[in-house]
Design an enzyme around this catalytic site. Structure first.
Site, PDB file in Angstrom:
ATOM      1  N   CYS A   1       0.886  -1.166   0.000  1.00 48.41           N
ATOM      2  CA  CYS A   1       0.000   0.000   0.000  1.00 48.41           C
ATOM      3  C   CYS A   1       0.917   1.207   0.000  1.00 48.41           C
ATOM      4  CB  CYS A   1      -0.917   0.023   1.223  1.00 48.41           C
ATOM      5  SG  CYS A   1      -1.923   1.531   1.290  1.00 48.41           S
TER       6      CYS A   1
ATOM      7  N   CYS B   1      -0.564   4.261   2.269  1.00 51.45           N
ATOM      8  CA  CYS B   1      -0.732   4.200   3.734  1.00 51.45           C
ATOM      9  C   CYS B   1      -0.440   2.788   4.220  1.00 51.45           C
ATOM     10  CB  CYS B   1      -2.123   4.682   4.154  1.00 51.45           C
ATOM     11  SG  CYS B   1      -3.463   3.993   3.170  1.00 51.45           S
ATOM     12  N   SER B   2      -1.459   2.053   4.658  1.00 53.05           N
ATOM     13  CA  SER B   2      -1.188   0.766   5.279  1.00 53.05           C
ATOM     14  C   SER B   2      -2.295  -0.241   4.993  1.00 53.05           C
ATOM     15  CB  SER B   2      -1.041   0.950   6.793  1.00 53.05           C
ATOM     16  OG  SER B   2      -2.204   1.593   7.304  1.00 53.05           O
ATOM     17  N   CYS B   3      -3.016  -0.071   3.882  1.00 50.23           N
ATOM     18  CA  CYS B   3      -4.119  -0.977   3.553  1.00 50.23           C
ATOM     19  C   CYS B   3      -3.578  -2.395   3.380  1.00 50.23           C
ATOM     20  CB  CYS B   3      -4.836  -0.509   2.287  1.00 50.23           C
ATOM     21  SG  CYS B   3      -5.514   1.151   2.464  1.00 50.23           S
TER      22      CYS B   3
END
Lengths: 214, 112
Positions: free
Chosen positions: A118, A121-123
């Site tokens: 991702c 971000c941090s998906c």
């Protein structure tokens, strides 16, 4: 009530270090978490029970959930076809909790290796793998995985032959990818349980491939 | 147009350090508070990200993941009118007065 400080030698039962701030002086962020939580409870917006239930749900999500799905796909061609056609529906069939996310399953083949990232971000497919590891959220992984994936994979110890194409899938808030690794040779006749045991989190992120024990 | 700092894909960066840790209770609680308050419609995941992105690259480098998250959750709850900054300040002072570590600063020794 006194606070219990167990002597854990710095390493948790899972073999990962605890964060140094776990038992240290109260941090600003921890004080903020307590304050926000208590205000939400006092205002009647959430209950302590709902918070505990949310954490229990989080703790129940681990790479074992994803590994069961991979093992089923390896042993049941009809399930695998459904999984590749509609990941969310097939994962729900296995009792996995997918929330409203669109889950896309990408299959490793002899000529294509898949990996997920991702960049924004941090998906992460957290319903199937649990919370993402720190490195997945790091600048280094997010920046480089889409530009030089072979070098990043080599840093994880995965050296792909040049004839294998690498496809990197950039996740979004609403769409999560998970890698269906290739079933390794030498696992003929194995039970789903035996197969699931060799499917690690990193195999489903795509920074590793399943290895036979020993 | 220049891209925003958080759009990191393709940027030069050093080797991936394979760091990970078991999440502390306070970190899991931050995650739970985010999940519950967004599920109840108080704000959205996009609103969380808007604050995280506005916090800028310095916060990304100096704060841990859930430190940034609780900051962003808090900002959104204040914007939604759930509590005021004065209420928050009073509550934080109350929390800090209870004790010097997370367990003693939490009601019920950190379990409640």
């Amino acid at each position: 009530m006194p606070h219990d400080h167990p002597d854990h030698g710095g390493i948790s039962p899972s073999g990962h270090p605890y964060r140094p701030d776990q038992d240290g002086p109260l941090t600003e962020a921890q004080a903020l978490e307590i304050a926000v939580r208590e205000l939400l409870i006092e205002k009647g917006i959430v209950t302590a029970g709902e918070i505990a239930a949310a954490i229990a749900r989080m703790d129940a999500r681990s790479p074992a959930v994803g590994a069961r799905i991979v093992a089923r796909a390896w042993t049941d061609p009809a399930f695998k076809a459904r999984l590749l056609a509609d990941g969310s529906a097939a994962a729900r069939e296995m009792g996995a909790d997918i929330d409203a996310l669109k889950l896309v399953v990408v299959e490793n083949t002899p000529d294509t290796h898949n990996a997920i990232v991702c960049t924004l971000c941090s998906c992460y497919p957290r319903t199937l793998l649990g919370l993402p590891p720190d490195w997945y959220k790091s600048r280094e992984y997010r920046s480089r995985m889409v530009r030089e994936p072979r070098r990043v994979l080599a840093e994880f110890g995965l050296h792909l032959p040049p004839n294998v194409r690498v496809r990197v899938h950039d996740s979004t808030a609403d769409m999560r990818y998970i890698v269906l690794p290739a079933r390794p040779a030498g696992t003929e006749g194995w039970s789903e349980e035996q197969l699931a045991a060799i499917v690690t989190r990193d195999c489903m992120i795509g920074v590793a491939v399943p290895r036979l024990p020993g | 147009m220049d891209k925003s700092w958080h759009d990191m894909g393709g940027d030069p960066a050093g080797p991936v350090i394979p760091a990970e840790h078991d999440f502390a209770l306070w970190e899991k609680r931050v995650d739970a508070l985010f999940m519950l308050t967004t599920a109840k419609g108080l704000f959205t995941v996009d609103a969380l990200r808007r604050v995280l992105e506005d916090m800028g690259p310095e916060a990304f480098e100096t704060m841990t993941y859930y430190e940034r998250w609780i900051t962003a959750v808090n900002r959104n709850l204040i914007e939604a009118g759930v509590y005021s900054t004065a209420e928050l300040a009073a509550k934080i002072a109350e929390v800090k007065a209870r004790g010097a570590d997370y367990g003693t600063a939490s009601l019920g020794g950190g379990d409640g």
